[in-house]
Design a protein around this motif. Structure first.
Motif, short mmCIF file in Angstrom:
data_model
loop_
_atom_site.label_atom_id
_atom_site.label_comp_id
_atom_site.label_asym_id
_atom_site.label_seq_id
_atom_site.Cartn_x
_atom_site.Cartn_y
_atom_site.Cartn_z
N CYS A 50 45.46 63.31 53.39
CA CYS A 50 46.89 63.60 53.56
C CYS A 50 47.10 64.71 54.59
O CYS A 50 47.97 64.61 55.46
N LEU A 51 46.29 65.76 54.49
CA LEU A 51 46.42 66.89 55.40
C LEU A 51 46.16 66.46 56.85
O LEU A 51 46.94 66.77 57.75
N VAL A 52 45.08 65.74 57.07
CA VAL A 52 44.73 65.32 58.43
C VAL A 52 45.78 64.36 58.98
O VAL A 52 46.19 64.46 60.14
N SER A 53 46.24 63.43 58.13
CA SER A 53 47.25 62.46 58.58
C SER A 53 48.52 63.18 59.02
O SER A 53 49.10 62.85 60.07
N TYR A 54 48.95 64.15 58.24
CA TYR A 54 50.17 64.87 58.59
C TYR A 54 49.98 65.70 59.85
O TYR A 54 50.85 65.71 60.74
N GLU A 55 48.86 66.39 59.95
CA GLU A 55 48.62 67.24 61.12
C GLU A 55 48.57 66.42 62.41
O GLU A 55 49.01 66.88 63.46
N VAL A 56 48.00 65.23 62.32
CA VAL A 56 47.98 64.36 63.50
C VAL A 56 49.38 63.83 63.79
O VAL A 56 49.86 63.87 64.93
N ALA A 57 50.06 63.32 62.77
CA ALA A 57 51.36 62.67 62.96
C ALA A 57 52.40 63.64 63.50
O ALA A 57 53.20 63.28 64.38
N ARG A 58 52.39 64.86 63.03
CA ARG A 58 53.45 65.78 63.45
C ARG A 58 53.27 66.27 64.89
O ARG A 58 54.21 66.80 65.48
N ARG A 59 52.09 66.07 65.47
CA ARG A 59 51.83 66.52 66.83
C ARG A 59 52.04 65.42 67.87
O ARG A 59 51.99 65.68 69.07
N ILE A 60 52.22 64.18 67.43
CA ILE A 60 52.37 63.05 68.36
C ILE A 60 53.76 62.47 68.17
O ILE A 60 54.09 61.95 67.10
N GLY A 61 54.56 62.55 69.23
CA GLY A 61 55.97 62.21 69.12
C GLY A 61 56.25 60.84 68.54
O GLY A 61 57.09 60.69 67.65
N TRP A 62 55.56 59.79 69.00
CA TRP A 62 55.87 58.44 68.54
C TRP A 62 55.37 58.18 67.12
O TRP A 62 55.84 57.24 66.46
N LEU A 63 54.44 59.01 66.64
CA LEU A 63 53.97 58.84 65.26
C LEU A 63 54.92 59.48 64.25
O LEU A 63 54.95 59.07 63.08
N ARG A 64 55.67 60.46 64.66
CA ARG A 64 56.49 61.22 63.72
C ARG A 64 57.43 60.33 62.89
O ARG A 64 57.41 60.43 61.66
N PRO A 65 58.24 59.47 63.48
CA PRO A 65 59.13 58.66 62.64
C PRO A 65 58.39 57.68 61.75
O PRO A 65 58.90 57.28 60.69
N LEU A 66 57.19 57.27 62.14
CA LEU A 66 56.41 56.35 61.30
C LEU A 66 56.00 57.00 59.99
O LEU A 66 55.77 56.30 58.99
N PHE A 67 55.91 58.31 59.98
CA PHE A 67 55.55 59.05 58.77
C PHE A 67 56.74 59.79 58.16
O PHE A 67 56.57 60.71 57.37
N GLY A 68 57.95 59.39 58.55
CA GLY A 68 59.14 59.97 57.95
C GLY A 68 59.51 61.33 58.49
O GLY A 68 60.30 62.05 57.86
N LEU A 69 59.01 61.69 59.67
CA LEU A 69 59.33 62.97 60.28
C LEU A 69 60.38 62.77 61.36
O LEU A 69 60.51 61.69 61.93
N ARG A 70 61.12 63.83 61.64
CA ARG A 70 62.14 63.75 62.68
C ARG A 70 61.48 63.48 64.04
O ARG A 70 60.37 63.91 64.30
N MET A 71 62.23 62.81 64.89
CA MET A 71 61.69 62.42 66.19
C MET A 71 61.33 63.62 67.05
O MET A 71 60.29 63.65 67.69
N GLU A 72 62.20 64.63 67.04
CA GLU A 72 61.97 65.77 67.91
C GLU A 72 60.88 66.66 67.32
O GLU A 72 60.68 66.70 66.12
N PRO A 73 60.15 67.41 68.17
CA PRO A 73 59.16 68.35 67.66
C PRO A 73 59.81 69.39 66.77
O PRO A 73 60.97 69.74 66.95
#
Length: 396
Positions: free
Chosen positions: A361-384
């Motif tokens: 979970c930790l690694v997935s989140y840390e990767v997803a939040r740093r890559i713009g196009w991955l953010r919405p796929l994991f329920g994060l806002r599009m902008e950094p």
């Protein structure tokens, strides 16, 4: 008397952020526990821990209803800042994109390993995914049949989106409904009448649960809909009713005592300490439903009093917990399957599953939040993420 958090920042319910974080965090442990109890799950460990079932039953009646209630509160606060159409778009983006991504990418290993362990599916994952998972049919029946593609643990996202859209539909026709009904509900729940929703949850348990067992399949799952939609609406309607939240905090010890009494009565019946009878089943259903609401009151009351500390940990976890939720069950099942026939004790196996899931979970989140196009796929806002964005953030 209000707590410092409510007094200093009425737009931010830090206590409810912590409730959401802890509830989702407990979900990881709960789903690890599902490997070891007699209840149905996608795969099972070779070990059985019968003592774990009563412990999990402490959480089972109210843990998900509480999340829907908190989501209802968050929805009400969001509607104070944006128009209804913008709210609908934002919630749909935040929920449907990770749902579709989850069904196509995150969930398939769960179904594959369930079929491998239950039916001895001989081919590899790629063969299963290309020829079966996307077939939109029930080709495998380990009891019950698996309709594919599936959302598995992401059913929560589906239900939350449906309730949100239904609520938006009502508000589009009756914009003042939330304030008017919320005021009346708050007046009805004054003082000892705070426990009144017990009657609703008990009624759903008595009259709907025997007819509509839990399926999480959306259609026909009427007991769960009554339960979760009720909690969602209560949270939405009471979000701005400070008097009710004050009563919840003030009566937290009463709620804790009553909840303990209800749970004790239920668990004694569940364990078979009394002869089975129709009257006893009615009593068990009543105390179960009452325990659902009273336990939520106790959790919310103690959280409002004690979980008021804000800081970088709260902000980090508030952002991270939804991606954790998306990933966690697949991690549990993959790791538990890899440990099958390892000869490990139940304690060692569970410790590895928990640690491995948390790391995934930790690694997935840390990767997803740093890559713009991955953010919405994991329920994060599009902008950094930015400091201002964190301050504006509301729970999912």
């Amino acid at each position: 008397m209000s707590t410092p958090q409510q007094a200093s920042n009425p737009e931010r319910r830090v206590d409810l952020d912590w409730v959401r974080i802890l509830a989702f965090g407990l979900l990881i442990f709960y789903h690890v526990g599902m490997l070891y109890v007699s209840w149905g799950f996608h795969i099972k460990s070779e070990h059985r821990l019968t003592w774990l079932e009563p412990v999990m039953l402490v959480l089972n009646p109210w843990r998900l209803s509480l999340l829907f209630l908190v989501s209802g509160v968050a929805s009400r606060f969001m509607l104070r800042k944006v128009r209804l159409a913008a709210f609908v778009r934002a919630r749909s983006m935040r929920l449907l994109i990770p749902l579709i991504f989850g069904m196509l990418v995150i969930v398939p290993p769960q179904s594959y390993l369930q079929i491998v362990e239950s039916l001895g599916y001989p081919a590899g994952f790629a063969d299963y995914y290309l020829h079966h998972y996307l077939a939109f049919s029930a080709q495998f029946c380990p009891n019950p049949c698996i309709v594919q593609p599936t959302w598995n643990h992401l059913w929560f996202v589906v239900y939350l989106w449906v309730y949100t859209m239904a609520l938006a539909g009502v508000l589009s026709l009756w914009p003042t409904a939330a304030d008017r009904i919320g005021d009346k509900l708050a007046a009805a729940l004054t003082g000892p009448w705070l426990l009144l929703p017990c009657l609703l949850f008990a009624a759903w348990r008595l009259f709907l649960s025997p007819i509509f067992p839990s399926t999480h399949a959306l259609f026909g799952d009427w007991y769960n809909h009554a339960d979760y939609a009720t909690a969602f609406l209560i949270g939405f309607l009471l979000a701005r009713q400070d008097r009710v939240w004050h009563d919840i905090e003030r009566q937290r010890w009463v709620a804790l005592a009553l909840g303990a009494a209800c749970f004790t009565a239920f668990i004694l019946i569940y364990a078979g300490w009394f002869p089975r009878s129709l009257m006893l089943r009615w009593f068990a259903g009543s105390v179960y439903g009452c325990y659902q609401w009273i336990a939520m009151v106790a959790v919310l009351g103690f959280a409002r009093r004690h979980l008021t500390a804000d800081g970088p940990v709260r902000r980090y976890l508030t952002d991270a917990i939804f991606p954790y939720y998306i990933v966690h069950q697949t991690a549990i099942i993959v790791i538990a399957h890899a440990l099958r026939d390892s000869g490990l004790s139940a304690g060692s196996e569970a410790a590895i599953v928990i640690a491995g899931t948390a790391l995934t979970c930790l690694v997935s989140y840390e990767v997803a939040r740093r890559i713009g196009w991955l953010r919405p796929l994991f329920g994060l806002r599009m902008e950094p993420r930015s400091t201002a964005g964190v301050a504006r953030q509301q729970p999912a």
